[in-house]
Design a protein around this motif. Sequence first.
Motif, PDB file in Angstrom:
ATOM      1  N   LYS A  39       0.836  -1.195   0.000  1.00  0.00           N
ATOM      2  CA  LYS A  39       0.000   0.000   0.000  1.00  0.00           C
ATOM      3  C   LYS A  39       0.876   1.253   0.000  1.00  0.00           C
ATOM      4  O   LYS A  39       0.565   2.238  -0.654  1.00  0.00           O
ATOM      5  CB  LYS A  39      -0.892  -0.009   1.240  1.00  0.00           C
ATOM      6  N   TYR A  40       1.964   1.217   0.764  1.00  0.00           N
ATOM      7  CA  TYR A  40       2.927   2.319   0.810  1.00  0.00           C
ATOM      8  C   TYR A  40       4.312   1.753   0.526  1.00  0.00           C
ATOM      9  O   TYR A  40       4.649   0.666   1.002  1.00  0.00           O
ATOM     10  CB  TYR A  40       2.939   2.989   2.189  1.00  0.00           C
ATOM     11  N   GLN A  72      -1.499   8.864 -10.591  1.00  0.00           N
ATOM     12  CA  GLN A  72      -2.291  10.033 -10.211  1.00  0.00           C
ATOM     13  C   GLN A  72      -1.431  10.946  -9.357  1.00  0.00           C
ATOM     14  O   GLN A  72      -0.850  10.532  -8.354  1.00  0.00           O
ATOM     15  CB  GLN A  72      -3.555   9.626  -9.428  1.00  0.00           C
ATOM     16  N   PHE A  90       0.829   8.330  -6.728  1.00  0.00           N
ATOM     17  CA  PHE A  90      -0.139   7.285  -6.361  1.00  0.00           C
ATOM     18  C   PHE A  90      -0.360   6.440  -7.615  1.00  0.00           C
ATOM     19  O   PHE A  90      -0.780   6.959  -8.647  1.00  0.00           O
ATOM     20  CB  PHE A  90      -1.436   7.959  -5.897  1.00  0.00           C
ATOM     21  N   LEU A 104      -2.156   3.360  -9.600  1.00  0.00           N
ATOM     22  CA  LEU A 104      -3.406   2.601  -9.601  1.00  0.00           C
ATOM     23  C   LEU A 104      -3.410   1.585 -10.726  1.00  0.00           C
ATOM     24  O   LEU A 104      -3.111   1.913 -11.872  1.00  0.00           O
ATOM     25  CB  LEU A 104      -4.598   3.545  -9.771  1.00  0.00           C
ATOM     26  N   GLY A 143      -7.756  -1.351  -8.329  1.00  0.00           N
ATOM     27  CA  GLY A 143      -7.202  -1.830  -7.077  1.00  0.00           C
ATOM     28  C   GLY A 143      -7.055  -0.673  -6.111  1.00  0.00           C
ATOM     29  O   GLY A 143      -7.273   0.490  -6.469  1.00  0.00           O
ATOM     30  N   PRO A 144      -6.647  -0.965  -4.849  1.00  0.00           N
ATOM     31  CA  PRO A 144      -6.570   0.071  -3.816  1.00  0.00           C
ATOM     32  C   PRO A 144      -5.402   1.040  -3.992  1.00  0.00           C
ATOM     33  O   PRO A 144      -5.351   2.060  -3.314  1.00  0.00           O
ATOM     34  CB  PRO A 144      -6.429  -0.727  -2.525  1.00  0.00           C
ATOM     35  N   ARG A 197       1.042   3.846  -2.920  1.00  0.00           N
ATOM     36  CA  ARG A 197       1.580   5.208  -2.816  1.00  0.00           C
ATOM     37  C   ARG A 197       3.090   5.087  -2.712  1.00  0.00           C
ATOM     38  O   ARG A 197       3.617   4.608  -1.709  1.00  0.00           O
ATOM     39  CB  ARG A 197       0.980   5.902  -1.596  1.00  0.00           C
TER      40      ARG A 197
END
Lengths: 111, 113
Positions: free
Chosen positions: B9-10, B37, B88, B90, B105-106, B109
């Motif tokens: 996620k990060y 993004q 970010f 995606l 997807g989530p 970052r």
Amino acid sequence: RKEVEQDPGPFNVPEGATVAFNCTYSNSASQSFFWYRQDCRKEPKLLMSVYSSGNEDGRFTAQLNRASQYISLLIRDSKLSDSATYLCVVMVSSGTYKYIFGTGTRLKVLA
Amino acid sequence: DGGITQSPKYLFRKEGQNVTLSCEQNLNHDAMYWYRQDPGQGLRLIYYSQIVNDFQKGDIAEGYSVSREKKESFPLTVTSAQKNPTAFYLCASSAADWTYEQYFGPGTRLTVT
């Protein structure tokens, strides 16, 4: 001129209000249209596809105007939880297909 | 549950290092996409793949590479050649049918310092 344009907002509206967003597109080969919702620091989530005849899903209504090349999203009886950024997405088909995203319209629903 | 997963996620990396972002889907979708993004900007297409073992550059492919060895997986490598990699990222997928709806997807970052 951007291929897909949206008013960035923010639109600040009280709970219970009706709010409408427009999105204009420039490519006449645009074939499919969508509205996505994106919460802060999250992924976009499909809200609804937009059909030529218009479509409704609960408090949300989407319209397509091919002649004027815009789509709209109407939200009735706004809830606090509707606060988010709404992305307009256009799928262009010419040989292959490509999605073009607007930069989004930010909505804040106030208590 | 069907969906798209991205990991991690990060992610934090030092400048000059390559990094690979994972994207897996179990929606049986043929097409997969990578977007970037940045604040105040719309999603920009990096790469997309409509079938296994085939992929095409998007609008901002420079400094990125992908592979599509399996239908379910579409990893993205951010190379040291990418000038501004902090963003970010995606991943999305879609069925190759008339609906053409994309599902995301989530996100990952990435911060490069």
